[in-house]
Scaffold this motif. Structure first.
Motif, PDB file in Angstrom:
ATOM      1  N   THR A   1       0.848  -1.189   0.000  1.00 31.79           N
ATOM      2  CA  THR A   1       0.000   0.000   0.000  1.00 31.79           C
ATOM      3  C   THR A   1       0.883   1.239   0.000  1.00 31.79           C
ATOM      4  OG1 THR A   1      -0.094  -0.028   2.418  1.00 31.79           O
ATOM      5  CG2 THR A   1      -1.856  -1.160   1.230  1.00 31.79           C
ATOM      6  N   LYS A   2       0.335   2.353  -0.448  1.00 26.73           N
ATOM      7  CA  LYS A   2       1.111   3.585  -0.499  1.00 26.73           C
ATOM      8  C   LYS A   2       1.220   4.198   0.895  1.00 26.73           C
ATOM      9  CE  LYS A   2      -0.411   4.644  -5.200  1.00 26.73           C
ATOM     10  NZ  LYS A   2      -1.153   5.597  -6.062  1.00 26.73           N
ATOM     11  N   PRO A   3       2.394   4.742   1.247  1.00 30.92           N
ATOM     12  CA  PRO A   3       2.511   5.471   2.515  1.00 30.92           C
ATOM     13  C   PRO A   3       1.501   6.609   2.578  1.00 30.92           C
ATOM     14  CG  PRO A   3       4.674   5.014   1.602  1.00 30.92           C
ATOM     15  CD  PRO A   3       3.675   4.623   0.544  1.00 30.92           C
ATOM     16  N   ALA A   4       1.137   7.000   3.793  1.00 29.49           N
ATOM     17  CA  ALA A   4       0.043   7.957   3.999  1.00 29.49           C
ATOM     18  C   ALA A   4       0.254   9.270   3.255  1.00 29.49           C
ATOM     19  CB  ALA A   4      -0.134   8.213   5.494  1.00 29.49           C
ATOM     20  N   HIS A   5       1.502   9.774   3.187  1.00 28.25           N
ATOM     21  CA  HIS A   5       1.720  11.080   2.570  1.00 28.25           C
ATOM     22  C   HIS A   5       1.544  11.053   1.055  1.00 28.25           C
ATOM     23  CE1 HIS A   5       5.645   9.083   2.313  1.00 28.25           C
ATOM     24  NE2 HIS A   5       5.885   9.837   1.273  1.00 28.25           N
ATOM     25  N   PHE A   6       1.414   9.854   0.456  1.00 29.53           N
ATOM     26  CA  PHE A   6       1.158   9.745  -0.970  1.00 29.53           C
ATOM     27  C   PHE A   6      -0.336   9.666  -1.281  1.00 29.53           C
ATOM     28  CE2 PHE A   6       5.549   7.791  -1.587  1.00 29.53           C
ATOM     29  CZ  PHE A   6       6.046   8.918  -2.220  1.00 29.53           C
ATOM     30  N   ARG A   7      -1.177   9.536  -0.255  1.00 29.42           N
ATOM     31  CA  ARG A   7      -2.606   9.369  -0.488  1.00 29.42           C
ATOM     32  C   ARG A   7      -3.331  10.709  -0.445  1.00 29.42           C
ATOM     33  NH1 ARG A   7      -3.304   5.181   4.192  1.00 29.42           N
ATOM     34  NH2 ARG A   7      -1.453   3.915   3.818  1.00 29.42           N
ATOM     35  N   SER A   8      -4.501  10.755  -1.092  1.00 21.61           N
ATOM     36  CA  SER A   8      -5.277  11.991  -1.129  1.00 21.61           C
ATOM     37  C   SER A   8      -5.907  12.304   0.222  1.00 21.61           C
ATOM     38  CB  SER A   8      -6.372  11.895  -2.202  1.00 21.61           C
ATOM     39  OG  SER A   8      -7.199  10.766  -1.963  1.00 21.61           O
ATOM     40  N   SER A   9      -6.257  11.272   0.991  1.00 20.09           N
ATOM     41  CA  SER A   9      -6.822  11.476   2.324  1.00 20.09           C
ATOM     42  C   SER A   9      -5.935  10.778   3.342  1.00 20.09           C
ATOM     43  CB  SER A   9      -8.244  10.917   2.401  1.00 20.09           C
ATOM     44  OG  SER A   9      -8.260   9.541   2.096  1.00 20.09           O
ATOM     45  N   PHE A  10      -5.623  11.471   4.416  1.00 21.88           N
ATOM     46  CA  PHE A  10      -4.702  10.920   5.410  1.00 21.88           C
ATOM     47  C   PHE A  10      -5.445  10.010   6.384  1.00 21.88           C
ATOM     48  CE2 PHE A  10      -2.594  10.963   9.530  1.00 21.88           C
ATOM     49  CZ  PHE A  10      -1.317  10.572   9.171  1.00 21.88           C
ATOM     50  N   ILE A  11      -4.918   8.809   6.540  1.00 26.49           N
ATOM     51  CA  ILE A  11      -5.430   7.866   7.527  1.00 26.49           C
ATOM     52  C   ILE A  11      -4.240   7.362   8.326  1.00 26.49           C
ATOM     53  CG2 ILE A  11      -6.627   5.680   7.911  1.00 26.49           C
ATOM     54  CD1 ILE A  11      -8.046   6.074   5.268  1.00 26.49           C
ATOM     55  N   ASN A  12      -4.295   7.500   9.625  1.00 21.48           N
ATOM     56  CA  ASN A  12      -3.188   7.046  10.460  1.00 21.48           C
ATOM     57  C   ASN A  12      -3.175   5.518  10.471  1.00 21.48           C
ATOM     58  OD1 ASN A  12      -1.027   7.099  12.155  1.00 21.48           O
ATOM     59  ND2 ASN A  12      -2.246   7.370  14.019  1.00 21.48           N
ATOM     60  N   PRO A  13      -2.194   4.890   9.812  1.00 19.59           N
ATOM     61  CA  PRO A  13      -2.221   3.436   9.672  1.00 19.59           C
ATOM     62  C   PRO A  13      -1.784   2.725  10.943  1.00 19.59           C
ATOM     63  CG  PRO A  13      -0.236   4.310   8.678  1.00 19.59           C
ATOM     64  CD  PRO A  13      -1.028   5.491   9.157  1.00 19.59           C
ATOM     65  N   SER A  14      -2.226   1.493  11.085  1.00 17.39           N
ATOM     66  CA  SER A  14      -1.780   0.660  12.190  1.00 17.39           C
ATOM     67  C   SER A  14      -0.358   0.197  11.920  1.00 17.39           C
ATOM     68  CB  SER A  14      -2.707  -0.549  12.336  1.00 17.39           C
ATOM     69  OG  SER A  14      -2.619  -1.364  11.177  1.00 17.39           O
ATOM     70  N   SER A  15       0.286  -0.371  12.928  1.00 19.43           N
ATOM     71  CA  SER A  15       1.653  -0.862  12.750  1.00 19.43           C
ATOM     72  C   SER A  15       1.697  -1.983  11.727  1.00 19.43           C
ATOM     73  CB  SER A  15       2.210  -1.347  14.088  1.00 19.43           C
ATOM     74  OG  SER A  15       1.386  -2.373  14.633  1.00 19.43           O
ATOM     75  N   ALA A  16       0.642  -2.811  11.687  1.00 22.47           N
ATOM     76  CA  ALA A  16       0.590  -3.891  10.702  1.00 22.47           C
ATOM     77  C   ALA A  16       0.491  -3.335   9.291  1.00 22.47           C
ATOM     78  CB  ALA A  16      -0.593  -4.807  10.991  1.00 22.47           C
ATOM     79  N   ALA A  17      -0.286  -2.257   9.122  1.00 19.81           N
ATOM     80  CA  ALA A  17      -0.423  -1.640   7.802  1.00 19.81           C
ATOM     81  C   ALA A  17       0.881  -0.983   7.372  1.00 19.81           C
ATOM     82  CB  ALA A  17      -1.552  -0.618   7.813  1.00 19.81           C
ATOM     83  N   ARG A  18       1.571  -0.335   8.318  1.00 27.39           N
ATOM     84  CA  ARG A  18       2.839   0.311   7.985  1.00 27.39           C
ATOM     85  C   ARG A  18       3.883  -0.707   7.535  1.00 27.39           C
ATOM     86  NH1 ARG A  18       1.589   3.624  12.476  1.00 27.39           N
ATOM     87  NH2 ARG A  18       2.831   2.301  13.861  1.00 27.39           N
ATOM     88  N   ALA A  19       3.773  -1.924   8.012  1.00 26.71           N
ATOM     89  CA  ALA A  19       4.748  -2.960   7.666  1.00 26.71           C
ATOM     90  C   ALA A  19       4.700  -3.317   6.191  1.00 26.71           C
ATOM     91  CB  ALA A  19       4.507  -4.205   8.509  1.00 26.71           C
ATOM     92  N   THR A  20       3.589  -3.033   5.510  1.00 24.46           N
ATOM     93  CA  THR A  20       3.468  -3.353   4.083  1.00 24.46           C
ATOM     94  C   THR A  20       3.541  -2.113   3.205  1.00 24.46           C
ATOM     95  OG1 THR A  20       1.044  -3.190   4.105  1.00 24.46           O
ATOM     96  CG2 THR A  20       2.023  -5.337   4.643  1.00 24.46           C
ATOM     97  N   GLN A  21       3.681  -0.936   3.792  1.00 24.53           N
ATOM     98  CA  GLN A  21       3.669   0.297   3.008  1.00 24.53           C
ATOM     99  C   GLN A  21       4.975   0.477   2.239  1.00 24.53           C
ATOM    100  OE1 GLN A  21       2.756   3.600   5.572  1.00 24.53           O
ATOM    101  NE2 GLN A  21       0.578   3.108   5.657  1.00 24.53           N
TER     102      GLN A  21
END
Length: 277
Positions: free
Chosen positions: A106-126
């Motif tokens: 998945t794209k890191p949050a700063h690349f997305r049009s809407s900011f969503i604070n991801p979980s640690s599990a989500a950040r592991a795949t960004q």
């Protein structure tokens, strides 16, 4: 499936040495390093184009400065990047097969049009280099006779402009009298990242294989990257560029430009006049 392609997707385990040896890392900052000399005339400016911890981790990559010169200090982890097969193989004809691929990271949050604070599990795949990755791809593999294979990779969700260069390609399956001499295989890593492999049918020798660097398969809006291993160190030619020896040096993370820039040799690894192919 016919004799020119495999009927299944082979799972390939990465060798341990590729997981621990830094020379097999895939560079995550190809745009922020000394190789900017490919496109910047004033080479003195390159000294300011360096990789930082922030620029590296913001892409979802790993930073390690304790490496030899020429080894990427910011690299794509083997478990990130790449695409997985979500549909296929679909037999379009006896000479053509189609696959649908979907991006794994998945794209890191700063690349997305809407900011969503991801979980640690989500950040592991960004992971994303530039933030414009194409999510779904359509891969068509076709054969023309016993020893020619063509693969096209396109955006599965929208059509884009293609240079109208006529290509004479007539898909036709090998016959009993002229059996296939090369074979296509779709592969995947244990992280589900797909790879493309072409090998000889008689000896089994591999001619083209992106499996071991499947994490480096990037299909961005304006940046395409596919990394293949080659069956020999005897690599010559490949574009018109400056290099210190007739045979290309492949034991380090060297890059050789393949685009015309209309400039004379200046002693560096640079693009010159010619192009390839």
């Amino acid at each position: 499936m016919s004799s020119w392609q495999s009927s299944s997707i082979r799972t390939v385990e990465l060798p341990n040495f590729m997981k621990v040896d830094p020379k097999y890392r895939v560079d995550c900052n190809p745009d922020i390093d000394e190789y900017r000399s490919f496109c910047v005339l004033n080479l003195s400016k390159n000294s300011t184009l360096t990789t930082s911890d922030e620029s590296c981790t913001s892409r979802g990559c790993t930073r390690d400065t304790n490496v030899e010169s020429g080894i990427p200090t910011c690299y794509i982890p083997t478990e990130k990047g790449g695409y997985s097969v979500t549909d296929g193989p679909t037999q379009l004809s006896s000479a053509m097969t189609q696959y649908t691929l979907t991006r794994l990271s998945t794209k890191p949050a700063h690349f997305r049009s809407s900011f969503i604070n991801p979980s640690s599990a989500a950040r592991a795949t960004q992971f994303s280099m530039f933030g414009h990755d194409i999510e779904n791809l359509k891969v068509q593999v076709s054969v023309s006779g016993p020893q020619m294979i063509r693969m096209t990779i396109r955006n599965a969700d929208s059509q884009r402009y293609e240079v109208p260069v006529p290509i004479r390609w007539n898909p036709s399956a090998p016959t009993t009298s002229g059996p296939a001499k090369i074979k296509f295989e779709m592969t995947k890593t244990t992280n589900q990242q797909v790879g493309f492999r072409v090998k000889r049918t008689d000896s089994g020798s591999i001619l083209f294989d992106t499996t071991l660097f499947a994490n480096g398969f990037i299909y961005d809006d304006q940046f395409l990257q596919i990394i293949t291993t080659i069956p020999s160190r005897n690599a010559y030619g490949f574009g018109e560029n400056t290099h210190p020896s007739f045979r290309h040096e492949l034991n380090k993370s060297n890059r050789y430009g393949i685009f015309a820039r209309d400039q004379p040799p200046q002693g560096f690894n640079e693009n010159l006049y010619g192009t390839h192919p």
